[in-house]
Design a protein around this motif. Structure first.
Motif, PDB file in Angstrom:
ATOM      1  N   MET A  51       0.814   3.898  -6.863  1.00 31.86           N
ATOM      2  CA  MET A  51       1.106   4.816  -5.740  1.00 31.86           C
ATOM      3  C   MET A  51      -0.124   4.936  -4.842  1.00 31.86           C
ATOM      4  O   MET A  51      -1.221   5.204  -5.313  1.00 31.86           O
ATOM      5  N   GLU A 109       7.187   2.640   0.556  1.00 32.87           N
ATOM      6  CA  GLU A 109       7.879   3.053  -0.674  1.00 32.87           C
ATOM      7  C   GLU A 109       6.925   3.140  -1.873  1.00 32.87           C
ATOM      8  O   GLU A 109       7.283   3.766  -2.861  1.00 32.87           O
ATOM      9  N   ASP A 110       5.764   2.559  -1.748  1.00 35.31           N
ATOM     10  CA  ASP A 110       4.746   2.720  -2.795  1.00 35.31           C
ATOM     11  C   ASP A 110       3.650   3.697  -2.367  1.00 35.31           C
ATOM     12  O   ASP A 110       2.557   3.698  -2.928  1.00 35.31           O
ATOM     13  N   SER A 111       3.924   4.468  -1.327  1.00 36.94           N
ATOM     14  CA  SER A 111       2.930   5.413  -0.819  1.00 36.94           C
ATOM     15  C   SER A 111       3.540   6.815  -0.811  1.00 36.94           C
ATOM     16  O   SER A 111       4.757   6.964  -0.909  1.00 36.94           O
TER      17      SER A 111
END
Lengths: 148, 148
Positions: free
Chosen positions: A1, A73-75
């Protein structure tokens, strides 16, 4: 993340590629941009573009999808305040394959909300011939790393 | 049919209304903005928005559809060079009804192409409570009236 602290000015993120099929181009145009040069082959041929072309809003939406898949989407993404200087520079035609990248321009902690910051980034979208089809300056709210 | 000469600075065009159904909101998000607060009820509730909300790109695309239906499809529209200062000011939620208007800011004959001009206009999108949800400065290429 990834959190706000993980973004730095000058970072470049390649966002990948997306093929604009004729079917998807027409479906978007029917729903959101029903102008003849987006929908009708003959009208496209007679237009200044010489063929039907994608709605510029679809090019922008596709670019956003690439941004979501590659970065957001990964943040700790919390939405966006808006964007500036969007330019549609070349027509996007059925069958074109777009590729996109962002370069981080500014990372600004929020003054009013200490749990987030604003990322500003230049966006470029090329076609399969390496020609710039769209550019803009985007922005995202990104959450800060929680205290551990 | 409206031509470039028919647009004047200060004109206001009301663009009508559009209901954002949950089904259309989810379909757009799945395709172009698959972030949890656009797609997942529970993620929406836990987000800073308190519910799922529409992708800002969908709000912009809906606004463009209203512009096409109310103005561009009866005008000599030739596409757009881009836009500036797009701001997403309030969340758009399932079931919201948006209304939009434009005010013409500039009418500039093209220097290089005498058959067209550029229209620049402020765009405002309100929700059903009269609150401003989105604004931007848009632009369109509009063909000049043919010599008769």
């Amino acid at each position: 993340m990834r959190y706000f602290e993980d973004f730095q000015v000058g970072q470049v993120h390649e966002l990948g590629t997306y093929e604009v099929t004729r079917e998807e181009l027409l479906a978007f145009a029917r729903q959101y941009d029903p102008q003849p040069f987006h929908l009708d082959e003959e009208a496209g041929r007679r237009s200044i573009y010489g063929s039907i072309i994608a709605s510029g809003w679809q090019t922008a939406a596709i670019c956003h999808r690439l941004l979501v898949r590659a970065v957001l989407e990964d943040s700790a993404s919390m939405g966006s305040p808006g964007l500036d200087e969007l330019r549609w520079l070349r027509p996007v035609r059925p069958g074109d394959t777009l590729s996109a990248r962002i370069e981080v321009l500014e990372v600004t902690p929020s003054r009013s909300k200490p749990d987030r910051g604003v990322l500003r980034f230049r966006v470029e979208v090329d076609n399969q011939d390496g020609e710039l089809a769209m550019s803009m300056v985007g922005a995202s709210f990104i959450g800060c790393r929680p205290a551990s």
